[in-house]
Design a protein around this motif. Structure first.
Motif, short mmCIF file in Angstrom:
data_model
loop_
_atom_site.label_atom_id
_atom_site.label_comp_id
_atom_site.label_asym_id
_atom_site.label_seq_id
_atom_site.Cartn_x
_atom_site.Cartn_y
_atom_site.Cartn_z
N ILE A 161 0.83 -1.21 0.00
CA ILE A 161 0.00 0.00 0.00
C ILE A 161 0.86 1.26 0.00
O ILE A 161 0.41 2.31 -0.45
N GLY A 162 2.07 1.15 0.48
CA GLY A 162 2.96 2.31 0.52
C GLY A 162 2.97 3.03 1.86
O GLY A 162 3.18 4.24 1.92
N VAL A 163 2.73 2.29 2.92
CA VAL A 163 2.77 2.86 4.26
C VAL A 163 4.22 2.82 4.73
O VAL A 163 4.75 1.77 5.04
N THR A 164 4.85 3.99 4.75
CA THR A 164 6.28 4.08 5.06
C THR A 164 6.52 5.00 6.25
O THR A 164 5.61 5.67 6.73
N GLU A 165 7.76 5.03 6.68
CA GLU A 165 8.14 5.95 7.76
C GLU A 165 8.02 7.40 7.28
O GLU A 165 7.76 8.29 8.08
N GLU A 166 8.21 7.61 6.02
CA GLU A 166 8.05 8.96 5.45
C GLU A 166 6.60 9.41 5.60
O GLU A 166 6.33 10.56 5.97
N LEU A 167 5.67 8.54 5.30
CA LEU A 167 4.25 8.86 5.48
C LEU A 167 3.94 9.09 6.95
O LEU A 167 3.16 9.99 7.29
N LYS A 168 4.57 8.31 7.81
CA LYS A 168 4.35 8.46 9.24
C LYS A 168 4.75 9.84 9.73
O LYS A 168 4.06 10.45 10.56
N SER A 169 5.85 10.37 9.19
CA SER A 169 6.29 11.70 9.63
C SER A 169 5.52 12.82 8.94
O SER A 169 5.31 13.87 9.53
N SER A 170 5.09 12.62 7.70
CA SER A 170 4.39 13.69 6.98
C SER A 170 2.89 13.74 7.28
O SER A 170 2.31 14.82 7.33
N ASP A 171 2.24 12.59 7.47
CA ASP A 171 0.80 12.55 7.72
C ASP A 171 0.51 11.44 8.74
O ASP A 171 0.03 10.36 8.37
N PRO A 172 0.77 11.71 10.03
CA PRO A 172 0.66 10.65 11.03
C PRO A 172 -0.76 10.08 11.18
O PRO A 172 -0.92 8.88 11.40
N MET A 173 -1.78 10.90 11.03
CA MET A 173 -3.14 10.39 11.18
C MET A 173 -3.49 9.41 10.05
O MET A 173 -4.15 8.39 10.29
N ARG A 174 -3.07 9.70 8.87
CA ARG A 174 -3.30 8.79 7.74
C ARG A 174 -2.54 7.49 7.95
O ARG A 174 -3.05 6.40 7.69
N TRP A 175 -1.30 7.61 8.43
CA TRP A 175 -0.49 6.42 8.70
C TRP A 175 -1.17 5.52 9.74
O TRP A 175 -1.26 4.31 9.55
N VAL A 176 -1.68 6.12 10.82
CA VAL A 176 -2.36 5.36 11.87
C VAL A 176 -3.61 4.69 11.30
O VAL A 176 -3.87 3.51 11.56
N ARG A 177 -4.38 5.42 10.51
CA ARG A 177 -5.60 4.87 9.91
C ARG A 177 -5.28 3.67 9.02
O ARG A 177 -5.91 2.62 9.12
N LEU A 178 -4.28 3.82 8.17
CA LEU A 178 -3.90 2.74 7.27
C LEU A 178 -3.37 1.53 8.04
O LEU A 178 -3.71 0.38 7.73
N MET A 179 -2.52 1.78 9.04
CA MET A 179 -1.97 0.67 9.82
C MET A 179 -3.05 -0.07 10.61
O MET A 179 -3.03 -1.30 10.71
N ASN A 180 -4.02 0.66 11.16
CA ASN A 180 -5.12 0.01 11.87
C ASN A 180 -5.94 -0.85 10.92
O ASN A 180 -6.36 -1.96 11.28
N ASN A 181 -6.18 -0.35 9.70
CA ASN A 181 -6.91 -1.14 8.72
C ASN A 181 -6.13 -2.40 8.34
O ASN A 181 -6.70 -3.49 8.22
#
Length: 113
Positions: free
Chosen positions: A77-97
């Protein structure tokens, strides 16, 4: 051997020694499933002294598959550490899914089979 009690002889039965593992979430779910839906398998494993070992193996397998599915899905899906730092809420949502999906698969394929 037998033990006499009030004129009756009773066999001296003992269950074999079992290994002692701490059971996790998936092992407890499997135990409950086996007690309710796989009585024969449960009874056989229990009387042979292999129940705890079986549950421990299920728990380890479930955790390994969860980790594998989560890693693969996050890469796909492309969930990376870069996404975690740039958009943490989206990262959390994707990881929970991803975790929810991985747990559904593990429950179906490992715990409730």
């Amino acid at each position: 051997t037998y033990t006499e009690h009030n004129g009756l002889y009773y066999p001296d039965l003992a269950l074999p020694e079992q290994t002692s593992y701490t059971l996790g979430k998936y092992a407890n779910l499997r135990l409950d499933f086996m007690k309710n839906h796989r009585r024969g398998t449960y009874t056989t494993l229990f009387t042979e002294g292999r129940l705890n070992e079986h549950l421990h193996a299920i728990d380890e397998q479930a955790h390994e598959q969860m980790e594998s599915y989560i890693t693969q899905a996050a890469e796909r899906i492309g969930v990376t550490e870069e996404l975690k730092s740039s958009d943490p809420m989206r990262w959390v949502r994707l990881m929970n899914n991803i975790k929810s999906l991985a747990e559904e698969i593990v429950l179906k394929e490992v715990v409730y089979k």
